[in-house]
Write a protein that holds these residues in place. Structure first.
Motif, PDB file in Angstrom:
ATOM      1  N   CYS A  52     -28.716 -61.800 -96.942  1.00  0.00           N
ATOM      2  CA  CYS A  52     -29.338 -62.932 -96.267  1.00  0.00           C
ATOM      3  C   CYS A  52     -28.372 -63.941 -95.670  1.00  0.00           C
ATOM      4  CB  CYS A  52     -30.276 -63.662 -97.232  1.00  0.00           C
ATOM      5  SG  CYS A  52     -31.742 -62.698 -97.647  1.00  0.00           S
ATOM      6  N   ARG A  53     -27.117 -63.898 -96.012  1.00  0.00           N
ATOM      7  CA  ARG A  53     -26.197 -64.866 -95.447  1.00  0.00           C
ATOM      8  C   ARG A  53     -25.683 -64.363 -94.107  1.00  0.00           C
ATOM      9  NH1 ARG A  53     -24.750 -69.189 -98.571  1.00  0.00           N
ATOM     10  NH2 ARG A  53     -24.129 -69.962 -96.531  1.00  0.00           N
ATOM     11  N   VAL A  54     -26.185 -64.926 -93.038  1.00  0.00           N
ATOM     12  CA  VAL A  54     -25.792 -64.540 -91.687  1.00  0.00           C
ATOM     13  C   VAL A  54     -25.400 -65.792 -90.938  1.00  0.00           C
ATOM     14  CG1 VAL A  54     -26.526 -63.460 -89.543  1.00  0.00           C
ATOM     15  CG2 VAL A  54     -27.337 -62.550 -91.714  1.00  0.00           C
ATOM     16  N   ASP A  55     -24.234 -65.788 -90.303  1.00  0.00           N
ATOM     17  CA  ASP A  55     -23.708 -66.991 -89.665  1.00  0.00           C
ATOM     18  C   ASP A  55     -23.818 -66.983 -88.153  1.00  0.00           C
ATOM     19  OD1 ASP A  55     -22.948 -68.020 -92.162  1.00  0.00           O
ATOM     20  OD2 ASP A  55     -21.105 -66.834 -92.113  1.00  0.00           O
ATOM     21  N   ASN A 104     -35.249 -60.216 -86.872  1.00  0.00           N
ATOM     22  CA  ASN A 104     -34.219 -59.890 -87.857  1.00  0.00           C
ATOM     23  C   ASN A 104     -34.311 -60.837 -89.049  1.00  0.00           C
ATOM     24  OD1 ASN A 104     -33.056 -57.703 -86.517  1.00  0.00           O
ATOM     25  ND2 ASN A 104     -31.778 -59.036 -85.271  1.00  0.00           N
ATOM     26  N   HIS A 105     -34.589 -62.100 -88.767  1.00  0.00           N
ATOM     27  CA  HIS A 105     -34.798 -63.080 -89.837  1.00  0.00           C
ATOM     28  C   HIS A 105     -35.988 -62.654 -90.701  1.00  0.00           C
ATOM     29  CE1 HIS A 105     -35.420 -67.620 -90.933  1.00  0.00           C
ATOM     30  NE2 HIS A 105     -35.228 -66.867 -91.989  1.00  0.00           N
ATOM     31  N   TRP A 106     -37.058 -62.279 -90.064  1.00  0.00           N
ATOM     32  CA  TRP A 106     -38.257 -61.857 -90.786  1.00  0.00           C
ATOM     33  C   TRP A 106     -37.981 -60.634 -91.655  1.00  0.00           C
ATOM     34  CZ3 TRP A 106     -42.387 -63.415 -92.885  1.00  0.00           C
ATOM     35  CH2 TRP A 106     -43.500 -62.589 -93.093  1.00  0.00           C
ATOM     36  N   ASP A 107     -37.213 -59.661 -91.122  1.00  0.00           N
ATOM     37  CA  ASP A 107     -36.861 -58.477 -91.904  1.00  0.00           C
ATOM     38  C   ASP A 107     -36.064 -58.859 -93.149  1.00  0.00           C
ATOM     39  OD1 ASP A 107     -38.138 -56.728 -90.215  1.00  0.00           O
ATOM     40  OD2 ASP A 107     -36.337 -56.213 -89.081  1.00  0.00           O
ATOM     41  N   GLN A 165     -48.311 -54.713 -98.568  1.00  0.00           N
ATOM     42  CA  GLN A 165     -49.436 -54.627 -97.627  1.00  0.00           C
ATOM     43  C   GLN A 165     -49.695 -55.963 -96.951  1.00  0.00           C
ATOM     44  OE1 GLN A 165     -52.918 -52.953 -99.570  1.00  0.00           O
ATOM     45  NE2 GLN A 165     -51.713 -51.308-100.499  1.00  0.00           N
ATOM     46  N   SER A 166     -49.620 -57.048 -97.717  1.00  0.00           N
ATOM     47  CA  SER A 166     -49.850 -58.380 -97.151  1.00  0.00           C
ATOM     48  C   SER A 166     -48.805 -58.715 -96.098  1.00  0.00           C
ATOM     49  CB  SER A 166     -49.817 -59.432 -98.263  1.00  0.00           C
ATOM     50  OG  SER A 166     -50.842 -59.206 -99.205  1.00  0.00           O
ATOM     51  N   ILE A 167     -47.555 -58.391 -96.385  1.00  0.00           N
ATOM     52  CA  ILE A 167     -46.481 -58.664 -95.438  1.00  0.00           C
ATOM     53  C   ILE A 167     -46.638 -57.816 -94.186  1.00  0.00           C
ATOM     54  CG2 ILE A 167     -43.999 -58.384 -95.073  1.00  0.00           C
ATOM     55  CD1 ILE A 167     -43.576 -59.319 -97.936  1.00  0.00           C
ATOM     56  N   ASN A 168     -47.100 -56.574 -94.336  1.00  0.00           N
ATOM     57  CA  ASN A 168     -47.324 -55.731 -93.161  1.00  0.00           C
ATOM     58  C   ASN A 168     -48.370 -56.341 -92.232  1.00  0.00           C
ATOM     59  OD1 ASN A 168     -45.470 -53.848 -94.032  1.00  0.00           O
ATOM     60  ND2 ASN A 168     -46.990 -52.469 -94.931  1.00  0.00           N
ATOM     61  N   VAL A 169     -49.427 -56.900 -92.804  1.00  0.00           N
ATOM     62  CA  VAL A 169     -50.456 -57.543 -91.980  1.00  0.00           C
ATOM     63  C   VAL A 169     -49.877 -58.784 -91.305  1.00  0.00           C
ATOM     64  CG1 VAL A 169     -52.711 -58.658 -91.957  1.00  0.00           C
ATOM     65  CG2 VAL A 169     -52.335 -56.673 -93.421  1.00  0.00           C
ATOM     66  N   LEU A 170     -49.089 -59.566 -92.038  1.00  0.00           N
ATOM     67  CA  LEU A 170     -48.481 -60.752 -91.453  1.00  0.00           C
ATOM     68  C   LEU A 170     -47.548 -60.388 -90.309  1.00  0.00           C
ATOM     69  CD1 LEU A 170     -47.607 -63.011 -94.520  1.00  0.00           C
ATOM     70  CD2 LEU A 170     -49.359 -63.415 -92.783  1.00  0.00           C
ATOM     71  N   THR A 171     -46.823 -59.297 -90.450  1.00  0.00           N
ATOM     72  CA  THR A 171     -45.925 -58.864 -89.381  1.00  0.00           C
ATOM     73  C   THR A 171     -46.708 -58.608 -88.101  1.00  0.00           C
ATOM     74  OG1 THR A 171     -44.427 -57.857 -90.990  1.00  0.00           O
ATOM     75  CG2 THR A 171     -44.195 -57.160 -88.710  1.00  0.00           C
ATOM     76  N   LYS A 220     -43.287 -65.461 -77.268  1.00  0.00           N
ATOM     77  CA  LYS A 220     -42.414 -66.602 -77.543  1.00  0.00           C
ATOM     78  C   LYS A 220     -41.213 -66.182 -78.379  1.00  0.00           C
ATOM     79  CE  LYS A 220     -42.371 -70.985 -80.075  1.00  0.00           C
ATOM     80  NZ  LYS A 220     -43.185 -71.924 -80.887  1.00  0.00           N
ATOM     81  N   TRP A 221     -41.464 -65.445 -79.449  1.00  0.00           N
ATOM     82  CA  TRP A 221     -40.400 -65.144 -80.399  1.00  0.00           C
ATOM     83  C   TRP A 221     -39.370 -64.177 -79.845  1.00  0.00           C
ATOM     84  CZ3 TRP A 221     -42.770 -64.616 -85.975  1.00  0.00           C
ATOM     85  CH2 TRP A 221     -43.276 -65.867 -86.343  1.00  0.00           C
ATOM     86  N   LYS A 222     -39.765 -63.281 -78.961  1.00  0.00           N
ATOM     87  CA  LYS A 222     -38.785 -62.323 -78.453  1.00  0.00           C
ATOM     88  C   LYS A 222     -37.751 -62.998 -77.560  1.00  0.00           C
ATOM     89  CE  LYS A 222     -41.532 -60.724 -74.463  1.00  0.00           C
ATOM     90  NZ  LYS A 222     -42.254 -59.569 -73.903  1.00  0.00           N
ATOM     91  N   ARG A 223     -38.012 -64.253 -77.179  1.00  0.00           N
ATOM     92  CA  ARG A 223     -37.051 -65.004 -76.377  1.00  0.00           C
ATOM     93  C   ARG A 223     -36.304 -66.048 -77.210  1.00  0.00           C
ATOM     94  NH1 ARG A 223     -41.760 -65.337 -73.266  1.00  0.00           N
ATOM     95  NH2 ARG A 223     -41.977 -67.545 -73.798  1.00  0.00           N
ATOM     96  N   THR A 224     -36.551 -66.048 -78.533  1.00  0.00           N
ATOM     97  CA  THR A 224     -36.001 -67.085 -79.394  1.00  0.00           C
ATOM     98  C   THR A 224     -34.859 -66.541 -80.246  1.00  0.00           C
ATOM     99  OG1 THR A 224     -38.155 -68.145 -79.536  1.00  0.00           O
ATOM    100  CG2 THR A 224     -36.543 -68.748 -81.213  1.00  0.00           C
ATOM    101  N   SER A 225     -33.753 -67.268 -80.270  1.00  0.00           N
ATOM    102  CA  SER A 225     -32.646 -66.961 -81.152  1.00  0.00           C
ATOM    103  C   SER A 225     -32.262 -68.224 -81.900  1.00  0.00           C
ATOM    104  CB  SER A 225     -31.435 -66.437 -80.370  1.00  0.00           C
ATOM    105  OG  SER A 225     -31.716 -65.180 -79.798  1.00  0.00           O
ATOM    106  N   PHE A 226     -31.765 -68.057 -83.103  1.00  0.00           N
ATOM    107  CA  PHE A 226     -31.360 -69.221 -83.880  1.00  0.00           C
ATOM    108  C   PHE A 226     -30.449 -68.763 -85.004  1.00  0.00           C
ATOM    109  CE2 PHE A 226     -34.009 -68.314 -87.565  1.00  0.00           C
ATOM    110  CZ  PHE A 226     -34.884 -67.404 -87.015  1.00  0.00           C
ATOM    111  N   VAL A 227     -29.754 -69.687 -85.622  1.00  0.00           N
ATOM    112  CA  VAL A 227     -28.916 -69.346 -86.757  1.00  0.00           C
ATOM    113  C   VAL A 227     -29.810 -69.217 -87.980  1.00  0.00           C
ATOM    114  CG1 VAL A 227     -27.021 -70.064 -88.249  1.00  0.00           C
ATOM    115  CG2 VAL A 227     -26.925 -70.526 -85.785  1.00  0.00           C
TER     116      VAL A 227
END
Length: 213
Positions: free
Chosen positions: A115-118, A125-128, A152-158, A168-175
């Motif tokens: 989880c530590r990504v700089d 990728n954050h969600w994964d 199963q719950s996380i799969n539905v949320l995805t 929106k999200w496919k154009r979003t990047s962040f640290v």
């Protein structure tokens, strides 16, 4: 696994990934012929894959026409997040007193490793990374049913996040910020049961700001 089952799994995975990645519009109808041509397989694995997606409420069958993507409402998202809070919070309360120092150090090492990504990366990728942490955490309950229900719950949320916010999200990047995960484990290592549960609940709800602001 025989060849037919393997092909069914491949088609299932490919269609589900296309749905998550926004390859199909919410109003678009998917049909068997389209998938047979796309994946170069026979009708049987395509039909089996579509049947499974219908049984999981990802698609719904429209007789003699095709398959429509099942839309997920904001109410359903909130209900799933509430369910996750109950499931994961109670699982942590139950298992934390039984964890050894070795278990806790393993969890911290895992958290730091995965989880530590700089650098900046997209939100998927954050969600994964987030998925991996929460599944790892609930695995310490040694309750396979709880693990499967969370998965199963996380799969539905995805799918829900993709449905509402893919454009929106496919154009979003962040640290990526995984400090929430580290705070959970730190509270666990300190033996603070309710503190660790509260940090966990905060982390579960952290995506709400992206969804409902």
């Amino acid at each position: 696994m025989d060849r037919t089952s393997s092909l069914t799994r491949q088609v299932y995975d490919a269609v589900l990934e296309d749905i998550i990645e926004g390859a199909y519009q919410q109003t678009e109808v998917i049909n068997e012929k389209q998938l047979i041509e796309k994946y170069g397989v026979s009708k049987s694995p395509v039909r089996d894959a579509l049947s499974r997606l219908c049984s999981e409420n990802v698609l719904r069958s429209i007789p003699r026409y095709g398959y429509a993507i099942v839309k997920i409402t904001e109410r359903e998202i909130r209900d799933i997040l509430e369910f996750r809070s109950i499931l994961e919070g109670n699982s942590l309360r139950h298992c934390l007193p039984q964890l050894s120092a070795q278990d806790l150090q393993e969890l911290m090492d895992y958290t730091l490793e995965h989880c530590r990504v700089d650098y900046e990366q997209d939100i998927w990728n954050h969600w994964d990374n987030n998925i991996r942490f929460h599944l790892k955490l609930i695995s310490y309950s040694r309750n396979q049913y709880s693990y499967q229900m969370l998965q199963q719950s996380i799969n539905v949320l995805t799918r829900a996040y993709a449905q509402f916010y893919w454009d929106k999200w496919k154009r979003t990047s962040f640290v990526m910020d995984c400090e929430g995960h580290i705070r959970i484990v730190q509270a666990m290592m300190a033996g603070d049961v309710e503190g660790s549960v509260q940090e966990l609940l905060n982390d579960i709800s952290s995506f709400n700001g992206l969804l409902f602001k």
